[in-house]
Design an enzyme around this catalytic site. Structure first.
Site, PDB file in Angstrom:
ATOM      1  N   GLU A 179      80.432  -1.810 -20.512  1.00 40.13           N
ATOM      2  CA  GLU A 179      79.354  -2.553 -19.878  1.00 40.13           C
ATOM      3  C   GLU A 179      78.004  -1.842 -19.988  1.00 40.13           C
ATOM      4  O   GLU A 179      76.978  -2.459 -20.277  1.00 40.13           O
ATOM      5  CB  GLU A 179      79.698  -2.670 -18.393  1.00 40.13           C
ATOM      6  CG  GLU A 179      79.543  -4.051 -17.838  1.00 40.13           C
ATOM      7  CD  GLU A 179      80.008  -4.051 -16.390  1.00 40.13           C
ATOM      8  OE1 GLU A 179      79.187  -3.713 -15.537  1.00 40.13           O
ATOM      9  OE2 GLU A 179      81.206  -4.342 -16.156  1.00 40.13           O
ATOM     10  N   ASP A 190      30.670  14.792  -3.153  1.00 40.75           N
ATOM     11  CA  ASP A 190      30.278  15.966  -2.365  1.00 40.75           C
ATOM     12  C   ASP A 190      31.385  16.986  -2.267  1.00 40.75           C
ATOM     13  O   ASP A 190      32.526  16.670  -2.512  1.00 40.75           O
ATOM     14  CB  ASP A 190      30.189  15.572  -0.911  1.00 40.75           C
ATOM     15  CG  ASP A 190      29.015  14.812  -0.504  1.00 40.75           C
ATOM     16  OD1 ASP A 190      28.997  14.554   0.667  1.00 40.75           O
ATOM     17  OD2 ASP A 190      28.135  14.498  -1.323  1.00 40.75           O
ATOM     18  N   LYS A 234      26.634  20.172  -1.621  1.00 46.35           N
ATOM     19  CA  LYS A 234      25.788  21.271  -1.183  1.00 46.35           C
ATOM     20  C   LYS A 234      26.693  22.325  -0.601  1.00 46.35           C
ATOM     21  O   LYS A 234      27.597  22.020   0.155  1.00 46.35           O
ATOM     22  CB  LYS A 234      24.821  20.819  -0.105  1.00 46.35           C
ATOM     23  CG  LYS A 234      23.987  19.671  -0.518  1.00 46.35           C
ATOM     24  CD  LYS A 234      23.174  19.162   0.661  1.00 46.35           C
ATOM     25  CE  LYS A 234      22.762  17.734   0.448  1.00 46.35           C
ATOM     26  NZ  LYS A 234      23.615  16.779   1.098  1.00 46.35           N
ATOM     27  N   GLY A 277      33.766  11.103   4.984  1.00 47.83           N
ATOM     28  CA  GLY A 277      33.649  10.354   6.239  1.00 47.83           C
ATOM     29  C   GLY A 277      32.994   9.009   6.036  1.00 47.83           C
ATOM     30  O   GLY A 277      33.346   8.269   5.136  1.00 47.83           O
ATOM     31  N   MET A 312      28.986  19.621  12.216  1.00 47.89           N
ATOM     32  CA  MET A 312      28.215  20.757  11.695  1.00 47.89           C
ATOM     33  C   MET A 312      27.878  21.769  12.784  1.00 47.89           C
ATOM     34  O   MET A 312      26.784  22.337  12.792  1.00 47.89           O
ATOM     35  CB  MET A 312      26.909  20.261  11.034  1.00 47.89           C
ATOM     36  CG  MET A 312      27.169  19.384   9.828  1.00 47.89           C
ATOM     37  SD  MET A 312      25.686  18.640   9.153  1.00 47.89           S
ATOM     38  CE  MET A 312      25.550  17.137  10.083  1.00 47.89           C
ATOM     39  N   GLY A 361      40.405  18.529   9.461  1.00 52.21           N
ATOM     40  CA  GLY A 361      41.152  17.435  10.090  1.00 52.21           C
ATOM     41  C   GLY A 361      41.686  16.440   9.081  1.00 52.21           C
ATOM     42  O   GLY A 361      41.061  16.176   8.058  1.00 52.21           O
TER      43      GLY A 361
HETATM   44  N1  SAH Z   1      29.541  11.632   6.937  1.00 52.99           N
HETATM   45  C1  SAH Z   1      30.521  12.547   7.455  1.00 52.99           C
HETATM   46  C2  SAH Z   1      29.903  13.727   8.162  1.00 52.99           C
HETATM   47  C3  SAH Z   1      29.112  14.615   7.287  1.00 52.99           C
HETATM   48  S1  SAH Z   1      28.483  15.993   8.155  1.00 52.99           S
HETATM   49  C4  SAH Z   1      31.473  11.803   8.383  1.00 52.99           C
HETATM   50  O1  SAH Z   1      31.205  10.660   8.752  1.00 52.99           O
HETATM   51  O2  SAH Z   1      32.484  12.368   8.744  1.00 52.99           O
HETATM   52  C5  SAH Z   1      29.669  17.238   7.795  1.00 52.99           C
HETATM   53  C6  SAH Z   1      30.433  17.614   9.023  1.00 52.99           C
HETATM   54  O3  SAH Z   1      31.450  16.666   9.287  1.00 52.99           O
HETATM   55  C7  SAH Z   1      31.165  18.922   8.897  1.00 52.99           C
HETATM   56  O4  SAH Z   1      30.312  19.998   9.153  1.00 52.99           O
HETATM   57  C8  SAH Z   1      32.227  18.789   9.964  1.00 52.99           C
HETATM   58  O5  SAH Z   1      31.698  19.042  11.231  1.00 52.99           O
HETATM   59  C9  SAH Z   1      32.540  17.310   9.904  1.00 52.99           C
HETATM   60  N2  SAH Z   1      33.737  17.040   9.087  1.00 52.99           N
HETATM   61  C10 SAH Z   1      33.826  16.329   7.964  1.00 52.99           C
HETATM   62  N3  SAH Z   1      35.091  16.261   7.532  1.00 52.99           N
HETATM   63  C11 SAH Z   1      35.836  16.919   8.416  1.00 52.99           C
HETATM   64  C12 SAH Z   1      37.229  17.210   8.532  1.00 52.99           C
HETATM   65  N4  SAH Z   1      38.101  16.773   7.632  1.00 52.99           N
HETATM   66  N5  SAH Z   1      37.647  17.957   9.576  1.00 52.99           N
HETATM   67  C13 SAH Z   1      36.776  18.406  10.502  1.00 52.99           C
HETATM   68  N6  SAH Z   1      35.465  18.157  10.440  1.00 52.99           N
HETATM   69  C14 SAH Z   1      34.990  17.436   9.426  1.00 52.99           C
END
Ligand code: SAH
Length: 459
Positions: free
Chosen positions: A22, A250, A272, A304, A385, A414
């Site tokens: 088969e 970024d 940056k 984010g 930040m 996170g």
């Molecule tokens: N636009 C992004 C923030 C940019 S400012 C957003 O909406 O999340 C960058 C800051 O975001 C970092 O300095 C830190 O404080 C936070 N950040 C981004 N990613 C993160 C993660 N995975 N864990 C913890 N903090 C985080």
């Protein structure tokens, strides 16, 4: 990678199946679908094999296997239930440098066969490198439900028109855009819905009425990539990532996410590092405009959410001024991502009625906050930040009258596999940062809700 994936052209090439049961019959059928010139060697054969032989599709040689049978073959499959015969076939094939597969014996194989979603001429092959055939099958079942049966028909239609489309749109990029419009638009939908004639007519019309200039326009997608876990991308983010010609990303966008962009898209790192701006914002804004004006579909991928401490607004202001079409795709911001994955609800019926997102970035060594708003009771603070200036942050919060023992957490990286949650209070924030090696990116969360971490942490 243990196995190199390829698709082999076996049309009219000599292939050998050893075995008459088969499984052998099933392998024979697969090879026949690829139009192989097939010989089957086995002393006895199942009714199915005999039928194939009678129809002239297979040459059945009713005898035992001989090593020279493999000579000149493009491919050999051993499918007998006699281990010794299987080993002999594998040895003979390997000696003659002929690719060989022995069913259910990966150690004897020089190639393995994938699990296949067949939408001829479209083939999706799934392999787990032999790790788990069951997983491969499950994955295939998933793909079966995702890929409409009429994909094969769609591919055939495309193949028939390729030459004419190439003539009409000699430039590669225009052509690709044309096909993307067709394959993701009404023509494909009509075909999937069984309206083949209407689809063909619409395709003809599109070919006639689309001018090369219609396919040139560049645009920009400002997309939030979320906090790190690729599973937290939105469907739209993923779709645009698959579509863009250029990706600007970024430091905050994790490599696992950048990997999901189209394979042949150009990737430009514009991140940056602390203090050393690799690409100044003004230059970046200009770059977006320039790339779009060249007719590219540009994906500006940000960590984010692009509109939360992401300078997303500045970037699209320039695009708007230059009249370049753009769209903005929200992402899960670090505060929600970190809060969810750390088991810290940002609001709570008893503990917190509001949540403030602020940046702890220092300006001239100072924090520029609306302090009374910051110090409201029953409020959660999510501080972006905030690590670099944590000493100033802690001192200022205490000077302004914040409770020293108000619970605080630092969530590092996170939502990623490296996430760590450091617990303390407003009075110990600087100490946590000094004592532990806190890696960026990290988020500070302050408020009574932090206490819930102990009960709700699930990761
Ligand atoms: N636009 C992004 C923030 C940019 S400012 C957003 O909406 O999340 C960058 C800051 O975001 C970092 O300095 C830190 O404080 C936070 N950040 C981004 N990613 C993160 C993660 N995975 N864990 C913890 N903090 C985080």
């Amino acid at each position: 990678m243990r196995y190199f994936p390829i698709f082999l052209d076996l049309c009219e090439r000599p292939c050998l199946v050893v075995g008459g049961g088969e499984v052998a019959a099933r392998k024979a059928q697969q090879l026949l679908r690829a139009q192989a010139d097939l010989t089957l060697v086995a002393p006895g054969a199942s009714a199915e094999v005999q039928a194939l032989a009678q129809q002239g599709k297979v040459r059945h040689e009713a005898r035992t296997f001989r090593a020279q049978d493999v000579n000149g073959c493009a491919l050999v499959i051993a499918a007998t239930d006699d281990e010794q015969v299987n080993r002999d076939v594998a040895a003979a094939a390997k000696a003659a440098q002929v690719p060989v597969n022995v069913v259910d014996s990966p150690a004897l194989c020089s190639f393995i066969m994938p699990s296949v979603v067949d939408r001829d001429p479209v083939q999706v092959a799934v392999s787990t490198g032999g790790a788990s055939p069951v997983l491969a099958r499950l994955l295939r079942t998933k793909l079966e439900t995702l890929i409409p049966a009429s994909y094969g028909r769609l591919a055939t239609v495309v193949r028939e028109l390729r030459g004419r489309v190439k003539q009409r749109f000699p430039e590669f990029r225009e052509r690709r855009r044309f096909w993307e419009n067709i394959l993701q638009g009404p023509v494909a939908e009509m075909l999937f819905g069984g309206r083949e004639q209407a689809a063909l007519e619409a395709l003809e019309r599109a070919l006639e009425n689309t001018a090369p200039a219609d396919l040139k326009g560049g645009e920009v997608y400002l997309v939030g990539g979320g906090p790190g876990d690729p599973d937290l991308l939105t469907f739209r983010a993923l779709r645009l990532m698959q579509q863009a010609d250029v990706v600007l990303y970024d430091r905050l966008v994790s490599p696992a996410i950048v990997d999901l962009a189209r394979k042949d898209a150009q990737r430009i790192y514009v991140g940056k590092r602390h203090d050393s701006h690799t690409v100044p914002q003004s230059e970046l804004n200009e770059m977006l405009v320039r790339l779009a004006q060249q007719g590219q579909r540009v994906l500006r991928l940000k960590g984010g959410d692009p509109f939360i401490f992401g300078r997303g607004g500045e970037e699209i202001e320039e695009l708007a001024a230059a009249g370049i079409p753009f769209q903005v795709v929200p992402g899960i911001t670090a505060a929600s991502g970190c809060a969810a994955y750390a088991g810290i609800p940002l609001t709570h019926r008893d503990l917190s009625h509001s949540c403030l997102f602020v940046t702890g970035h220092l300006k001239d060594g100072k924090l520029d906050f609306n302090w009374p708003a910051l110090l409201q009771p029953k409020q959660t603070l999510a501080i972006y930040m905030g690590i670099k200036g944590v000493d100033v942050l802690q001192q200022s919060l205490l000077e302004q009258g914040m409770q020293p023992d108000l619970p605080a957490a630092i969530v590092q990286q996170g939502t990623t596999p490296d996430q760590r949650v450091h617990l303390g209070s407003v009075a110990t924030l600087a100490n946590i940062v000094a004592r532990q090696e806190i890696k960026p990116p990290s988020m500070i969360i302050i408020g009574e809700v932090v206490k819930l971490h102990e009960k709700l942490s699930w990761l």
